[in-house]
Design a protein around this motif. Structure first.
Motif, PDB file in Angstrom:
ATOM      1  N   ARG A  55       0.832  -1.217   0.000  1.00 54.15           N
ATOM      2  CA  ARG A  55       0.000   0.000   0.000  1.00 54.15           C
ATOM      3  C   ARG A  55       0.859   1.258   0.000  1.00 54.15           C
ATOM      4  NH1 ARG A  55      -4.509  -1.928   4.359  1.00 54.15           N
ATOM      5  NH2 ARG A  55      -5.600  -3.342   2.948  1.00 54.15           N
ATOM      6  N   LEU A  56       1.910   1.258   0.801  1.00 50.06           N
ATOM      7  CA  LEU A  56       2.789   2.426   0.834  1.00 50.06           C
ATOM      8  C   LEU A  56       3.479   2.632  -0.508  1.00 50.06           C
ATOM      9  CD1 LEU A  56       4.344   2.105   4.400  1.00 50.06           C
ATOM     10  CD2 LEU A  56       2.727   3.845   3.600  1.00 50.06           C
ATOM     11  N   GLU A  57       3.871   1.549  -1.162  1.00 50.49           N
ATOM     12  CA  GLU A  57       4.500   1.666  -2.479  1.00 50.49           C
ATOM     13  C   GLU A  57       3.518   2.237  -3.496  1.00 50.49           C
ATOM     14  OE1 GLU A  57       7.157   1.957  -5.347  1.00 50.49           O
ATOM     15  OE2 GLU A  57       7.616   1.527  -3.249  1.00 50.49           O
ATOM     16  N   GLN A  58       2.268   1.802  -3.440  1.00 48.55           N
ATOM     17  CA  GLN A  58       1.245   2.354  -4.336  1.00 48.55           C
ATOM     18  C   GLN A  58       1.057   3.848  -4.075  1.00 48.55           C
ATOM     19  OE1 GLN A  58      -2.125  -0.120  -3.473  1.00 48.55           O
ATOM     20  NE2 GLN A  58      -1.576  -1.667  -5.006  1.00 48.55           N
ATOM     21  N   LEU A  59       1.033   4.234  -2.808  1.00 50.97           N
ATOM     22  CA  LEU A  59       0.889   5.650  -2.452  1.00 50.97           C
ATOM     23  C   LEU A  59       2.087   6.453  -2.952  1.00 50.97           C
ATOM     24  CD1 LEU A  59      -0.703   7.862  -0.994  1.00 50.97           C
ATOM     25  CD2 LEU A  59       0.530   7.233   1.100  1.00 50.97           C
ATOM     26  N   ARG A  60       3.286   5.919  -2.792  1.00 48.83           N
ATOM     27  CA  ARG A  60       4.496   6.619  -3.283  1.00 48.83           C
ATOM     28  C   ARG A  60       4.422   6.841  -4.787  1.00 48.83           C
ATOM     29  NH1 ARG A  60       7.517   2.721  -0.426  1.00 48.83           N
ATOM     30  NH2 ARG A  60       7.778   3.440   1.683  1.00 48.83           N
ATOM     31  N   ARG A  61       4.000   5.808  -5.524  1.00 45.65           N
ATOM     32  CA  ARG A  61       3.880   5.942  -6.981  1.00 45.65           C
ATOM     33  C   ARG A  61       2.816   6.964  -7.359  1.00 45.65           C
ATOM     34  NH1 ARG A  61       2.713   0.338  -8.588  1.00 45.65           N
ATOM     35  NH2 ARG A  61       3.558  -0.455  -6.673  1.00 45.65           N
ATOM     36  N   HIS A  62       1.725   6.967  -6.626  1.00 48.07           N
ATOM     37  CA  HIS A  62       0.636   7.896  -6.913  1.00 48.07           C
ATOM     38  C   HIS A  62       1.046   9.340  -6.623  1.00 48.07           C
ATOM     39  CE1 HIS A  62      -3.438   9.367  -7.301  1.00 48.07           C
ATOM     40  NE2 HIS A  62      -3.303   9.967  -6.125  1.00 48.07           N
ATOM     41  N   VAL A  63       1.691   9.555  -5.494  1.00 53.41           N
ATOM     42  CA  VAL A  63       2.104  10.899  -5.098  1.00 53.41           C
ATOM     43  C   VAL A  63       3.292  11.368  -5.930  1.00 53.41           C
ATOM     44  CG1 VAL A  63       3.078  12.271  -3.200  1.00 53.41           C
ATOM     45  CG2 VAL A  63       1.206  10.697  -2.761  1.00 53.41           C
ATOM     46  N   GLY A  64       4.238  10.490  -6.171  1.00 47.70           N
ATOM     47  CA  GLY A  64       5.449  10.864  -6.903  1.00 47.70           C
ATOM     48  C   GLY A  64       5.267  10.882  -8.399  1.00 47.70           C
TER      49      GLY A  64
END
Length: 109
Positions: free
Chosen positions: A99-108
């Protein structure tokens, strides 16, 4: 996702290990193949009766087994439930990592 049985087993282990005295009992049991409640009481700052109550709770979580040897009861640590709890922690941790990796990709991105 974890199954209900694994969740329940992990919950029983976590509840049993929430108490610092029971963690000390588990630590002592991990150092010896078998041990009596009296011997554990000699290693811990609690009475034999208190040790017996903690052992019963640990047994209820599947962390301890007992066997009669003459007039004594010998207790043994059964680490399989600890392994199950560790797998549960790893699985939940892995879900959060994804989930954190998905959030990083979405934000970045």
């Amino acid at each position: 996702m974890t199954s209900g049985g694994v969740d329940a087993q992990a919950g029983a282990v976590f509840a049993a290990l929430a108490d610092p005295t029971r963690r000390a009992v588990v630590r002592e049991l991990s150092r010896q193949e078998t041990v009596t409640a009296s011997a554990l009481a000699g290693e811990l700052p609690i009475s034999r009766q208190a040790v017996s109550k903690h052992l019963a709770l640990l047994a209820g979580a599947g962390l301890v087994t007992s066997a009669r040897a003459g007039r004594e009861t010998l207790y043994r640590l059964t680490p399989d439930p600890l392994d199950d709890a560790m797998r549960w922690i790893a699985e939940v941790g892995g879900q959060w990592d994804r989930r954190l990796e998905q959030l990083r990709r979405h934000v970045g991105g």
